[in-house]
Design an enzyme around this catalytic site. Structure first.
Site, PDB file in Angstrom:
ATOM      1  N   SER A  68       1.001  -1.019   0.116  1.00 57.59           N
ATOM      2  CA  SER A  68      -0.138  -0.179   0.148  1.00 57.59           C
ATOM      3  C   SER A  68       0.571   1.349   0.230  1.00 57.59           C
ATOM      4  O   SER A  68       2.451   1.445   0.288  1.00 57.59           O
ATOM      5  CB  SER A  68      -0.555  -0.097   1.606  1.00 57.59           C
ATOM      6  OG  SER A  68      -0.839   1.501   1.324  1.00 57.59           O
TER       7      SER A  68
ATOM      8  N   TYR B  98      -1.850   0.156  10.562  1.00 55.75           N
ATOM      9  CA  TYR B  98      -2.218  -0.382   9.262  1.00 55.75           C
ATOM     10  C   TYR B  98      -0.710   0.120   8.588  1.00 55.75           C
ATOM     11  O   TYR B  98      -0.439  -0.657   7.906  1.00 55.75           O
ATOM     12  CB  TYR B  98      -3.510   0.318   8.294  1.00 55.75           C
ATOM     13  CG  TYR B  98      -3.147  -0.485   7.400  1.00 55.75           C
ATOM     14  CD1 TYR B  98      -3.845  -1.177   6.575  1.00 55.75           C
ATOM     15  CD2 TYR B  98      -3.211   1.379   6.280  1.00 55.75           C
ATOM     16  CE1 TYR B  98      -4.062  -1.605   5.268  1.00 55.75           C
ATOM     17  CE2 TYR B  98      -3.294   0.480   4.552  1.00 55.75           C
ATOM     18  CZ  TYR B  98      -3.856  -0.995   4.745  1.00 55.75           C
ATOM     19  OH  TYR B  98      -3.875  -1.138   3.054  1.00 55.75           O
TER      20      TYR B  98
HETATM   21  C1  8X3 Z   1      -4.478   1.244   0.946  1.00 55.77           C
HETATM   22  C2  8X3 Z   1      -4.123   3.121   1.186  1.00 55.77           C
HETATM   23  O1  8X3 Z   1      -4.224   5.882   2.422  1.00 55.77           O
HETATM   24  O2  8X3 Z   1      -5.904   4.291   3.012  1.00 55.77           O
HETATM   25  O3  8X3 Z   1      -4.130   1.229   1.311  1.00 55.77           O
HETATM   26  O4  8X3 Z   1      -3.823   3.745   3.733  1.00 55.77           O
HETATM   27  S1  8X3 Z   1      -4.519   4.203   2.435  1.00 55.77           S
END
Ligand code: 8X3
Length: 253
Positions: free
Chosen positions: A132, A145
């Site tokens: 990501s 995340y």
């Molecule tokens: C998704 C991108 O900006 O929502 O993997 O983290 S973000």
């Protein structure tokens, strides 16, 4: 001989779109995710090219048993993942962080370890790590995340070094804003309004098919061509922070 691609997280979003694209490119596609019914629906759509396998990517023993029963593997797409929560570090729930690490990082580790012998034996294997832009930057509330996706990025970089003399390439795809059925909904515990606000005013966010297109392109290059890293965002997103949103003007008398 028909090549086999294993796609994790294939029950929706980028995983399902990638499975469709690889099937269209002539691969036999093994669809992996927890939700059996969704996999069976997709497998029925793809016909003989697809086989559904319902398992939890965080169950190392199940992953190994699956790999042991697989005849061969040419491509592994470590796509299963996702975000849980958008809380500041000061108040974030460690359980959310643990879930994100387990699914995004350990799930990929289990599949990579279990399938690596078959990928090497194929003579021209490919591992795709779906990271990501959060694996390369961060933002407020995104630490859990981003930490997990930085983990995916580091795993791709390290694997490439470790496999330098093996016939297996490692491709990292790092998408930015992708509007899928479930990513934001899962992040916000099913809160549809909050999920919709992520994409508010963005005329053309990426969709799952855009990312699947990147995967298909990278995977179908000749075996000696290793696309190390592809960062892909919608034109409206110059960075995780800088997103062009068209705000509807209030109606004035
Ligand atoms: C998704 C991108 O900006 O929502 O993997 O983290 S973000």
């Amino acid at each position: 001989m028909t090549k086999t691609a294993v796609v994790t997280g294939a029950s929706s979003g980028i995983g399902a779109a990638t499975a469709r694209r690889l099937a269209a490119e002539g691969y036999r596609v093994v669809l992996v995710a927890r939700r059996k019914e969704r996999l069976e629906t997709l497998a029925a759509e793809l016909g003989e090219a697809a086989r559904p396998v319902a398992l939890d990517v965080t169950d190392a023993a199940a992953v190994q048993a699956f790999a042991d029963g697989l005849e061969s593997c040419d491509v592994l797409v470590n796509n299963a993942g996702g975000a849980v929560g958008l809380d500041y570090v000061a108040v974030a729930d460690p359980a959310d962080w643990r879930t994100m690490y387990e699914v995004n990082v350990l799930g990929s580790l289990y599949f990579t370890q279990a399938l690596l012998p078959k990928l090497v034996a194929s003579g021209a294997g490919t591992i795709v790590m779906m990271s990501s832009t959060a694996g390369h930057n961060t933002y407020e509330g995104g630490a859990g995340y981003a930490a997990a996706k930085h983990g995916s990025h580091v795993m791709a970089e390290t694997l490439r070094l470790e496999l330098f003399d093996k016939p297996v390439r490692v491709i990292e795809i790092a998408p930015g804003m992708v509007k899928t059925e479930e990513f934001a909904l899962n992040r916000f515990g099913g809160d549809a309004d909050r999920a919709a606000s992520v994409y508010a005013g963005v005329a053309e966010p990426l969709v799952a098919e855009d990312v699947a297109d990147c995967v298909a392109w990278a995977v179908t290059r000749p075996a000696h061509v290793n696309v190390d890293l592809m960062v892909v965002r919608p034109r409206a997103q110059a960075s995780n922070y800088k997103v062009h949103r068209v705000v509807e003007k209030p109606v004035t008398e």
